[in-house]
Write a protein that holds these residues in place. Sequence first.
Motif, PDB file in Angstrom:
ATOM      1  N   ARG A  72       0.863  -1.178   0.000  1.00 43.13           N
ATOM      2  CA  ARG A  72       0.000   0.000   0.000  1.00 43.13           C
ATOM      3  C   ARG A  72       0.901   1.231   0.000  1.00 43.13           C
ATOM      4  O   ARG A  72       1.755   1.396   0.872  1.00 43.13           O
ATOM      5  CB  ARG A  72      -0.905   0.016   1.239  1.00 43.13           C
ATOM      6  CG  ARG A  72      -1.784  -1.226   1.354  1.00 43.13           C
ATOM      7  CD  ARG A  72      -3.055  -1.111   0.557  1.00 43.13           C
ATOM      8  NE  ARG A  72      -3.777  -2.381   0.545  1.00 43.13           N
ATOM      9  CZ  ARG A  72      -4.529  -2.836   1.545  1.00 43.13           C
ATOM     10  NH1 ARG A  72      -4.671  -2.117   2.650  1.00 43.13           N
ATOM     11  NH2 ARG A  72      -5.142  -4.002   1.449  1.00 43.13           N
ATOM     12  N   PHE A  73       0.717   2.073  -0.975  1.00 40.35           N
ATOM     13  CA  PHE A  73       1.583   3.238  -1.135  1.00 40.35           C
ATOM     14  C   PHE A  73       1.009   4.412  -0.345  1.00 40.35           C
ATOM     15  O   PHE A  73      -0.186   4.699  -0.432  1.00 40.35           O
ATOM     16  CB  PHE A  73       1.705   3.601  -2.605  1.00 40.35           C
ATOM     17  CG  PHE A  73       2.341   2.529  -3.449  1.00 40.35           C
ATOM     18  CD1 PHE A  73       3.700   2.532  -3.701  1.00 40.35           C
ATOM     19  CD2 PHE A  73       1.576   1.490  -3.969  1.00 40.35           C
ATOM     20  CE1 PHE A  73       4.288   1.543  -4.469  1.00 40.35           C
ATOM     21  CE2 PHE A  73       2.156   0.492  -4.739  1.00 40.35           C
ATOM     22  CZ  PHE A  73       3.512   0.514  -4.983  1.00 40.35           C
ATOM     23  N   PRO A  74       1.846   5.123   0.430  1.00 39.54           N
ATOM     24  CA  PRO A  74       1.329   6.230   1.235  1.00 39.54           C
ATOM     25  C   PRO A  74       0.904   7.409   0.370  1.00 39.54           C
ATOM     26  O   PRO A  74       1.594   7.777  -0.580  1.00 39.54           O
ATOM     27  CB  PRO A  74       2.515   6.604   2.127  1.00 39.54           C
ATOM     28  CG  PRO A  74       3.727   6.162   1.357  1.00 39.54           C
ATOM     29  CD  PRO A  74       3.302   4.919   0.618  1.00 39.54           C
ATOM     30  N   PHE A  75      -0.247   7.974   0.693  1.00 41.54           N
ATOM     31  CA  PHE A  75      -0.742   9.159  -0.019  1.00 41.54           C
ATOM     32  C   PHE A  75      -0.155  10.389   0.668  1.00 41.54           C
ATOM     33  O   PHE A  75      -0.820  11.141   1.367  1.00 41.54           O
ATOM     34  CB  PHE A  75      -2.267   9.179   0.005  1.00 41.54           C
ATOM     35  CG  PHE A  75      -2.893  10.232  -0.885  1.00 41.54           C
ATOM     36  CD1 PHE A  75      -2.420  10.464  -2.165  1.00 41.54           C
ATOM     37  CD2 PHE A  75      -3.976  10.969  -0.438  1.00 41.54           C
ATOM     38  CE1 PHE A  75      -3.010  11.420  -2.988  1.00 41.54           C
ATOM     39  CE2 PHE A  75      -4.571  11.925  -1.245  1.00 41.54           C
ATOM     40  CZ  PHE A  75      -4.084  12.152  -2.513  1.00 41.54           C
ATOM     41  N   THR A  76       1.155  10.539   0.466  1.00 47.31           N
ATOM     42  CA  THR A  76       1.912  11.652   1.025  1.00 47.31           C
ATOM     43  C   THR A  76       2.672  12.327  -0.104  1.00 47.31           C
ATOM     44  O   THR A  76       2.793  11.763  -1.211  1.00 47.31           O
ATOM     45  CB  THR A  76       2.923  11.158   2.084  1.00 47.31           C
ATOM     46  OG1 THR A  76       3.854  10.258   1.445  1.00 47.31           O
ATOM     47  CG2 THR A  76       2.215  10.426   3.219  1.00 47.31           C
ATOM     48  N   ALA A  77       3.202  13.501   0.163  1.00 40.64           N
ATOM     49  CA  ALA A  77       3.963  14.208  -0.869  1.00 40.64           C
ATOM     50  C   ALA A  77       5.126  13.351  -1.349  1.00 40.64           C
ATOM     51  O   ALA A  77       5.386  13.236  -2.550  1.00 40.64           O
ATOM     52  CB  ALA A  77       4.461  15.545  -0.321  1.00 40.64           C
ATOM     53  N   GLU A  78       5.834  12.726  -0.409  1.00 43.37           N
ATOM     54  CA  GLU A  78       6.978  11.899  -0.773  1.00 43.37           C
ATOM     55  C   GLU A  78       6.534  10.657  -1.542  1.00 43.37           C
ATOM     56  O   GLU A  78       7.149  10.282  -2.550  1.00 43.37           O
ATOM     57  CB  GLU A  78       7.734  11.481   0.490  1.00 43.37           C
ATOM     58  CG  GLU A  78       8.986  10.656   0.208  1.00 43.37           C
ATOM     59  CD  GLU A  78       9.725  10.271   1.479  1.00 43.37           C
ATOM     60  OE1 GLU A  78      10.847   9.746   1.372  1.00 43.37           O
ATOM     61  OE2 GLU A  78       9.180  10.495   2.582  1.00 43.37           O
ATOM     62  N   GLY A  79       5.448  10.010  -1.086  1.00 46.38           N
ATOM     63  CA  GLY A  79       4.973   8.806  -1.752  1.00 46.38           C
ATOM     64  C   GLY A  79       4.486   9.076  -3.161  1.00 46.38           C
ATOM     65  O   GLY A  79       4.813   8.333  -4.102  1.00 46.38           O
ATOM     66  N   VAL A  80       3.708  10.132  -3.327  1.00 45.46           N
ATOM     67  CA  VAL A  80       3.179  10.471  -4.649  1.00 45.46           C
ATOM     68  C   VAL A  80       4.310  10.884  -5.586  1.00 45.46           C
ATOM     69  O   VAL A  80       4.374  10.451  -6.737  1.00 45.46           O
ATOM     70  CB  VAL A  80       2.112  11.578  -4.536  1.00 45.46           C
ATOM     71  CG1 VAL A  80       1.728  12.105  -5.925  1.00 45.46           C
ATOM     72  CG2 VAL A  80       0.885  11.056  -3.803  1.00 45.46           C
ATOM     73  N   ARG A  81       5.210  11.725  -5.097  1.00 40.83           N
ATOM     74  CA  ARG A  81       6.296  12.193  -5.949  1.00 40.83           C
ATOM     75  C   ARG A  81       7.214  11.040  -6.339  1.00 40.83           C
ATOM     76  O   ARG A  81       7.700  10.970  -7.474  1.00 40.83           O
ATOM     77  CB  ARG A  81       7.092  13.290  -5.218  1.00 40.83           C
ATOM     78  CG  ARG A  81       8.215  13.930  -6.035  1.00 40.83           C
ATOM     79  CD  ARG A  81       7.760  14.349  -7.426  1.00 40.83           C
ATOM     80  NE  ARG A  81       6.548  15.134  -7.424  1.00 40.83           N
ATOM     81  CZ  ARG A  81       5.830  15.412  -8.512  1.00 40.83           C
ATOM     82  NH1 ARG A  81       6.201  14.920  -9.676  1.00 40.83           N
ATOM     83  NH2 ARG A  81       4.739  16.145  -8.434  1.00 40.83           N
ATOM     84  N   GLY A  82       7.447  10.113  -5.409  1.00 41.25           N
ATOM     85  CA  GLY A  82       8.280   8.962  -5.732  1.00 41.25           C
ATOM     86  C   GLY A  82       7.687   8.130  -6.858  1.00 41.25           C
ATOM     87  O   GLY A  82       8.402   7.681  -7.755  1.00 41.25           O
ATOM     88  N   LEU A  83       6.379   7.938  -6.838  1.00 39.69           N
ATOM     89  CA  LEU A  83       5.716   7.182  -7.904  1.00 39.69           C
ATOM     90  C   LEU A  83       5.776   7.937  -9.223  1.00 39.69           C
ATOM     91  O   LEU A  83       6.083   7.364 -10.275  1.00 39.69           O
ATOM     92  CB  LEU A  83       4.259   6.909  -7.515  1.00 39.69           C
ATOM     93  CG  LEU A  83       4.033   5.830  -6.458  1.00 39.69           C
ATOM     94  CD1 LEU A  83       2.592   5.845  -5.963  1.00 39.69           C
ATOM     95  CD2 LEU A  83       4.378   4.450  -7.030  1.00 39.69           C
ATOM     96  N   LEU A  84       5.502   9.229  -9.180  1.00 37.82           N
ATOM     97  CA  LEU A  84       5.493  10.014 -10.413  1.00 37.82           C
ATOM     98  C   LEU A  84       6.884  10.102 -11.036  1.00 37.82           C
ATOM     99  O   LEU A  84       7.020  10.102 -12.261  1.00 37.82           O
ATOM    100  CB  LEU A  84       4.946  11.418 -10.139  1.00 37.82           C
ATOM    101  CG  LEU A  84       3.452  11.498  -9.797  1.00 37.82           C
ATOM    102  CD1 LEU A  84       3.068  12.927  -9.421  1.00 37.82           C
ATOM    103  CD2 LEU A  84       2.595  11.009 -10.963  1.00 37.82           C
ATOM    104  N   ASP A  85       7.909  10.169 -10.201  1.00 34.23           N
ATOM    105  CA  ASP A  85       9.274  10.298 -10.719  1.00 34.23           C
ATOM    106  C   ASP A  85       9.875   8.958 -11.133  1.00 34.23           C
ATOM    107  O   ASP A  85      10.923   8.918 -11.785  1.00 34.23           O
ATOM    108  CB  ASP A  85      10.191  10.938  -9.659  1.00 34.23           C
ATOM    109  CG  ASP A  85       9.859  12.407  -9.420  1.00 34.23           C
ATOM    110  OD1 ASP A  85       9.146  12.997 -10.256  1.00 34.23           O
ATOM    111  OD2 ASP A  85      10.301  12.946  -8.390  1.00 34.23           O
ATOM    112  N   SER A  86       9.214   7.850 -10.784  1.00 34.62           N
ATOM    113  CA  SER A  86       9.782   6.534 -11.054  1.00 34.62           C
ATOM    114  C   SER A  86       9.703   6.142 -12.520  1.00 34.62           C
ATOM    115  O   SER A  86      10.459   5.285 -12.985  1.00 34.62           O
ATOM    116  CB  SER A  86       9.060   5.472 -10.222  1.00 34.62           C
ATOM    117  OG  SER A  86       7.728   5.274 -10.706  1.00 34.62           O
TER     118      SER A  86
END
Length: 466
Positions: free
Chosen positions: A429-443
Amino acid sequence: MADVEAPNRLAELRARAALTQQEVAARAGVAVTANQVSRWERGEQVPSLRYQRALAGLFGVEVPALGFPDRPATRVPRARSSAEDFMSDVEQDPRVQASQDGWTATRRLLNAHRHELAQTAAGLYPGHALAGTGLIAGPGWIPDAPVDLADVSLVEVPDATPPMLDGTEREAARVLPDESLMRSYARYTRAVRDLAPPRLFEDRHAWRLLGVDWARPTLAFGDTTYFGAADVFESLAHELAYVALDADGNPASDPSLRDLPYRRLVGDPFAFDRRPVMPAISTLTIRRDGDRGELLLHRRDPRAVAAAGGMLQVIPSGVFQPSSLLPAAREADFSIWRNIQRELSEELFGLPEADGHGRPVDYAAGPYAVLDAARAEGRLSVHCLGVALDALTLVGEILTVLVVDAPVFDELARDFVDRNDEGRVESERFPFTAEGVRGLLDSGRVAPAGAGCLELAWRWRDVLLG
């Protein structure tokens, strides 16, 4: 009496996968029947190499592991129907084989590099890119705030004028391989059917996007079919892959529209009269626990799906289409919420796909009833975040978000499957946080529609989590 040695391993692999001969036939190719599979299993016929590749992909093995002999078994000649012409085991002319091999090589590169190609395609439409997601949006296509799905009206236009382009244009023919020495494939989907068939590849009715108006708010739709739209959108993607990538998948050029004749012919990507704009509905599912959220994602299996294989995608996600062609089903299914429910039931609960051939879905039973009740009680909310296009294919994307209170989510999650026909549900489960969202988008691992949902949902996080 001694056991007779099986002529190949097809029956063994089929039994291990718990598939019927009919199910194998449906996934092996358009003209394959259960009787054909039976003849293969008994050794009466040996499938051509293209079908051996399809079978190997279906069972997750290499072609030699199927155990077929190198040379076709002797059989009594019989007349072929025109639908079976492409099933011939006769050796291809080397020139035809070279054309088809080149086409399939480009298609493999296309599927392996869809993220980078979507970014390249978005650069062809300056001013319309949606924050580096690989999506582009027309003027006014993204509302100023999430719109409760209950406030969105859908209008059907049954007599809509057919689009100008259908994938048979001369410019599209440039990305099609040879079917024989004197004939090229007429349509992209026919080449996919013969040369690179995924497990899920069926022509079905779908709705065609005709208008976006958030001032009312209203979405308008006409009719199309999956293959009718795919002949255009996959040709656009293939053309860009061929021009932009070298044989190893490295950037070969930074193309402009001048280098892409079919995309140039399509012209304004936001003009609904130019081509069939088949929309998918992609939904970001968030488990809400107070002011915190967790995300659910899906890894799409490249052997099963025609597009975005190997990438992460929001779940549920699927083409906007009816569950059945019966009039009662069509009326009930002309709903974004019902489409979300069906896809969620298939992808998370493992329910059989409502593939358009059966009876209407009973929305008063099973997970449909549970979801309806939770929504009515305010323990589940669903909003539309906007409409966009995948820049690579110009497929429409209706971007939505489903926010489910933790107790309801956890109760539903007891029955979640970890795999479905399209891939694997990520256990993390991916955290809905700034770091979690940005990590997914940048991946670079998230499909454009999923990236768009993430980008817009994070933009309105406080509204969605309340």
